[in-house]
Design an enzyme around this catalytic site. Structure first.
Site, PDB file in Angstrom:
ATOM      1  N   THR A  78       0.969   0.042  14.910  1.00  0.00           N
ATOM      2  CA  THR A  78      -0.352   0.243  15.505  1.00  0.00           C
ATOM      3  C   THR A  78      -0.405   1.561  16.256  1.00  0.00           C
ATOM      4  OG1 THR A  78      -1.602  -0.399  17.501  1.00  0.00           O
ATOM      5  CG2 THR A  78       0.461  -1.533  17.140  1.00  0.00           C
ATOM      6  N   GLY A  79      -1.545   2.188  16.176  1.00  0.00           N
ATOM      7  CA  GLY A  79      -1.751   3.458  16.859  1.00  0.00           C
ATOM      8  C   GLY A  79      -1.718   3.312  18.365  1.00  0.00           C
TER       9      GLY A  79
ATOM     10  N   ARG B 276       0.859  -1.184   0.000  1.00  0.00           N
ATOM     11  CA  ARG B 276       0.000   0.000   0.000  1.00  0.00           C
ATOM     12  C   ARG B 276       0.891   1.228   0.000  1.00  0.00           C
ATOM     13  NH1 ARG B 276      -4.744   0.059   4.076  1.00  0.00           N
ATOM     14  NH2 ARG B 276      -3.474  -0.901   5.677  1.00  0.00           N
TER      15      ARG B 276
ATOM     16  N   ASP C 176     -12.542   1.037  11.022  1.00  0.00           N
ATOM     17  CA  ASP C 176     -12.638   0.777   9.581  1.00  0.00           C
ATOM     18  C   ASP C 176     -13.850  -0.072   9.216  1.00  0.00           C
ATOM     19  OD1 ASP C 176     -10.406   2.069   8.548  1.00  0.00           O
ATOM     20  OD2 ASP C 176      -9.074   0.410   9.074  1.00  0.00           O
TER      21      ASP C 176
ATOM     22  N   TRP D 131     -13.041   5.980  12.870  1.00  0.00           N
ATOM     23  CA  TRP D 131     -11.796   5.330  13.298  1.00  0.00           C
ATOM     24  C   TRP D 131     -11.891   3.814  13.092  1.00  0.00           C
ATOM     25  CZ3 TRP D 131     -11.414   1.431  16.774  1.00  0.00           C
ATOM     26  CH2 TRP D 131     -10.107   0.977  17.002  1.00  0.00           C
TER      27      TRP D 131
ATOM     28  N   ARG E 282      -5.531   8.990   8.958  1.00  0.00           N
ATOM     29  CA  ARG E 282      -5.810   9.070  10.399  1.00  0.00           C
ATOM     30  C   ARG E 282      -4.664   8.507  11.228  1.00  0.00           C
ATOM     31  NH1 ARG E 282      -9.106   4.228   9.832  1.00  0.00           N
ATOM     32  NH2 ARG E 282     -10.960   5.405   9.294  1.00  0.00           N
ATOM     33  N   ASP E 283      -4.064   7.418  10.728  1.00  0.00           N
ATOM     34  CA  ASP E 283      -2.990   6.805  11.508  1.00  0.00           C
ATOM     35  C   ASP E 283      -1.818   7.772  11.644  1.00  0.00           C
ATOM     36  OD1 ASP E 283      -4.572   4.591  11.602  1.00  0.00           O
ATOM     37  OD2 ASP E 283      -3.410   3.399  10.193  1.00  0.00           O
TER      38      ASP E 283
HETATM   39  C1  GLC Z   1      -6.220  -0.411  11.754  1.00  0.00           C
HETATM   40  C2  GLC Z   1      -6.086   0.800  10.874  1.00  0.00           C
HETATM   41  C3  GLC Z   1      -6.607   2.045  11.565  1.00  0.00           C
HETATM   42  C4  GLC Z   1      -7.986   1.815  12.101  1.00  0.00           C
HETATM   43  C5  GLC Z   1      -8.048   0.578  12.972  1.00  0.00           C
HETATM   44  C6  GLC Z   1      -9.458   0.234  13.420  1.00  0.00           C
HETATM   45  O1  GLC Z   1      -5.351  -0.330  12.833  1.00  0.00           O
HETATM   46  O2  GLC Z   1      -4.732   1.016  10.536  1.00  0.00           O
HETATM   47  O3  GLC Z   1      -6.628   3.121  10.679  1.00  0.00           O
HETATM   48  O4  GLC Z   1      -8.368   2.945  12.825  1.00  0.00           O
HETATM   49  O5  GLC Z   1      -7.545  -0.525  12.245  1.00  0.00           O
HETATM   50  O6  GLC Z   1     -10.275  -0.147  12.373  1.00  0.00           O
END
Ligand code: GLC
Length: 801
Positions: A702-703, A339, A487, A485, A345-346
């Site tokens: 990961t966030g 990708r 997905d 947020w 958002r990340d």
């Molecule tokens: C993944 C995606 C992130 C999203 C999360 C929850 O970690 O990278 O953008 O917010 O999944 O769906």
């Protein structure tokens, strides 16, 4: 059960049982060249882009596990026995191997046949060159004759080209050998070479993979290693490798050291780099790498009663957050580069979390995101920063079918593909950047929009807030659009509680910025909007016990008290509190529901009970297996939101209970359940409704990394940079007596000692900066050291300056 231990003094994780259930990975590199490697040297190297510029090949999700890699074989020339320093790929036996994952490097250690060996991988600080540093020691009482063989497999650079359409790909790359240097070229690209060489004169080489490995063999038993004979292969076209042989004799007790270099450029560059990187220079670079990380880590160090938290905040959690911001999220064994560039958002969230240790990168990420904002005010969900880079260089010829380059107009997707939350994160990220750095003029810098035109950063932020104000559904809550947020929550024209809460949070942050820069009209206008949003949220989203997750396009509530599935959700309840939409009693009730329905010993589940029946009004989440990913897994990223929410409510013990449950470092002894590395937060941990409850998956990218760091440092330990001072407002368990945070901020160092004589969970009675009572720690002249004493207890507002 554990497989290794934290060596905090050396800032390493030591794997001493090498047969792990899954790969435990780590990252090398500090700039464009980076690599991801596991505990057995499986992995790959890229430069600049994991989509377009992959240097070594990786066969993802494969069998055998996670290969190939950057391997060194040793062969005993007396009896022909051979092994690899990193255990795999030869794999015999598994005892006497270990791996040390450090910050920006990996070391593999083996002790086989009385030969001690260490292979260290890291990237030079100023050049795109990976260094393999091999040390050998003969621990036997006799002279030994050994051969060393290196092996790596070159990639056809572009991920698609590397994985399909071989009628073309196989004829796109060539290799040659000259003066001890293997040169690999991707001929369909302009000046696109790699070199592989060593600080020695090789005794043989192979540039062709299939010649080195041999037919019907694998990396486990390459023909060249088994026979000890290299064939000197090279060709234009085909699959290429970096295989060099060096024979050495070692007297008893004797040591030897070889360096290998894999870098960008052709033979001449290889020669130049080989010359430049003497052993002394390589050692100097390795020291500089340690200094690079020391500098970052020293921006914030803590001493708390919680050892897991100390290990995380002082070393691994910051490291993981930095890896995300430095390299984005698309280089791992899970995200294997297919990708492009940046997820909106990340990246916005990643950039918000570490401006103290990496202000330059956070700033440049913010600019990249601002450039990928449309004039309408939504962000491009996934984009390549170079699309909008005014300095982008074009290749002088078009590659045949390799990299499709659509016109810019086609790169800008419509609102149909917009995620409702994407750009809202950016507002708070920009504000946080200014709070950290004090670089207020940034907000008046001019930046382009993705679809043409330009405006200041400040104007970009207004467009984001206006977009969310416009895009509301029939109940006055923000539309869910393609997703928020989550997905997998696909509400389209339905409404998302989380997005309205995020909108409110962004508005609050923006207004404080507007006030800081004296734009009174804006602050009044957006404060009024915030009040309106708050009122709507409470009126529409409160169900009497907790906050609903949203409303479908056909007006069904998601997360109603009567729901049998998806009854309680993390996102809406935590954000109701963080945004300040919830009253105190609503917040307490909402977070009590989170504790009651979602808490497990491994952290908080995203929703419960899991969905079992597809419902396309709610979205794809209802089609995900119960307990996995977004359907009731312990999704790590939102867990810190609950710590922030609890901290806002003043419940430190509850916040720490949540913190500890997710804390990877506290799971070192549960690897038979967790499986994944205990030095990294994982994207998710399998939830209670699944047979693999407690198993962690998808490390590093990961966030939860940035959010854990931010929530723990700013809300649990309570060190909050603000425009005009450093605030201290901890929320801790009542039985914590004291803790210390050493924090660099605006070119000064603050040594903050917090005591808790009355055993409270929240509340600051007094703050002293170098003996003087203050309300917030002041901005000081560059280079100052401030000793702060913070006494928790019932607030005594009247004494504050
Ligand atoms: C993944 C995606 C992130 C999203 C999360 C929850 O970690 O990278 O953008 O917010 O999944 O769906």
């Amino acid at each position: 059960m554990h497989y290794g231990h934290f060596d905090n003094a050396n800032r390493e994780y030591v794997i001493d049982r090498i047969d792990l259930p899954v790969s435990w990975t780590n990252y090398i590199g500090t700039r464009d060249m980076m690599g991801v490697f596991n505990h057995t040297a499986g992995g790959y190297l890229i430069c600049g882009s994991s989509e377009y510029h992959r240097i070594t090949r990786f066969r993802p999700n494969g069998v055998p596990m996670d290969g190939p890699g950057h391997y060194l074989y040793l062969r005993d020339e007396e009896d022909g026995d051979f092994w690899s320093v990193s255990w795999q790929p030869v794999g015999k036996p598994k005892e006497h191997y270990s791996c040390r994952h450090g910050l920006g490097y990996v070391k593999y250690l083996s002790d086989y046949s009385e030969i001690a060996a260490e292979q260290k991988l890291f990237v030079a600080m100023d050049d795109p060159v990976e260094i393999w540093d091999l040390r050998l020691r003969n621990n036997s009482g006799r002279e030994r004759s050994l051969s060393v063989f290196s092996y790596l497999e070159f990639s056809f650079h572009q991920v698609d080209m590397d994985n399909r359409n071989f009628q073309m790909s196989l004829y796109a790359a060539g290799s040659r050998y000259e003066d001890g240097v293997i040169e690999h070229e991707l001929h369909y690209e302009e000046n696109s070479f790699q070199f592989f060489t060593g600080n020695f004169t090789p005794d043989g080489f192979d540039c062709l993979r299939d010649a080195f490995i041999g037919p019907y063999r694998t990396e486990r038993n390459p023909l060249a290693v088994e026979t000890g004979q290299m064939s000197g292969s090279a060709e234009l076209g085909g699959n290429h490798c970096g295989a060099l042989k060096k024979s050495i004799r070692l007297a008893p007790g004797e040591e030897a050291r070889l360096l290998f270099f894999l870098g960008e450029g052709g033979v001449n560059e290889g020669l130049r780099m080989r010359e430049k990187y003497s052993i002394q220079k390589a050692d100097e670079d390795f020291r500089r790498l340690a200094e690079f990380w020391n500098r970052k880590l020293s921006c914030l160090q803590v001493e708390t009663p919680n050892e897991g938290m100390n290990t995380e905040l002082n070393i691994w959690n910051l490291y993981q957050s930095e890896i995300n911001i430095m390299f984005s999220r698309f280089t791992s064994f899970i995200e294997v580069g297919g990708r492009v560039g940046l997820g909106y958002r990340d990246t916005a969230q990643d950039a918000m979390m570490v401006p103290h240790s990496n202000p330059e990168k956070c700033r440049s990420r913010l600019v990249e995101l601002l450039r990928a904002l449309t004039q309408e005010g939504y962000g491009l969900h996934l984009f390549e920063p170079r699309w909008f880079d005014p300095e982008e260089k074009q290749q002088s010829f078009q590659s045949p079918t390799v990299v499709p380059t659509p016109p810019k107009s086609q790169l800008v997707h419509g609102i149909k593909d917009a995620c409702a939350d994407d750009a809202l994160w950016l507002v708070s990220a920009v504000v946080q950047y200014v709070r950290e750095t004090g670089e207020t003029p940034f907000v008046d810098e001019c930046v382009t929009y993705a679809d043409g035109g330009e405006g200041t950063v400040y104007e970009h932020l207004k467009r984001i807030l206006d977009f969310s104000a416009r895009e509301i559904g029939r109940n006055g809550i923000c539309k869910g659009l393609r997703a928020d947020w989550n997905d997998c929550l696909n509400l389209g024209g339905g409404e998302s509680s989380m997005v309205s809460f995020l909108h409110l949070w962004a508005l609050e942050n923006f207004c404080s910025l507007a006030e800081h820069v004296g734009r009174v009209k804006d602050s009044a206008r957006y404060r009024a909007l915030a009040e309106d949003v708050r009122e709507r949220c409470r009126r529409v989203l409160w169900n009497g016990k907790w906050f609903i997750r949203g409303i479908t396009a056909d007006n069904r509530k998601i997360g109603a008290q009567t729901d049998l599935e998806g009854k309680v959700h993390m996102e809406s309840n935590t954000w109701a509190v963080i945004s300040g939409a919830a009253t105190e009693s609503e917040g307490v009730s909402a977070m009590d529901s989170v504790d009651e329905y979602l808490f497990t010993e491994y952290g908080l589940m995203l929703n419960a009970p899991c969905y079992t029946k597809p419902d396309d009004g709610i979205g794809f989440v209802t089609r995900v297996y119960p307990g996995l990913k977004e359907n009731g897994a312990i999704f790590s990223h939102p867990n810190p939101w609950a710590w922030v929410a609890e901290a806002k409510l003043g419940r430190g013990s509850r916040a720490m209970k949540f913190y500890n449950a997710l804390c990877p470092a506290l799971q070192n002894d549960k690897i038979e359940i967790r499986q994944a590395e205990p030095y990294s937060y994982c994207q998710f941990v399998v939830g209670r409704d699944h047979s693999a409850f407690g198993r962690a998956r998808h490390p590093f990218m990961t966030g939860s990394a940035g959010w854990s760091y931010y929530a723990a440092t700013q809300y649990l330990l309570g060190i909050q940079p603000d425009f005009d001072g450093l605030r201290v407002d901890p929320c801790i368990p009542a039985d914590w007596k004291e803790f210390t945070v050493t924090r660099k901020w605006r070119s000064s160092t603050y040594i903050i000692h917090v005591t808790n004589p009355c055993g409270v969970e929240k509340g600051v009675a007094e703050i002293f900066a170098d003996g003087k009572e203050v309300a917030v720690l002041p901005i000081l002249p560059t280079g100052s050291i401030c000793r702060a004493e913070v006494v928790m207890g019932p607030e005594r507002k009247e004494t504050k300056a």
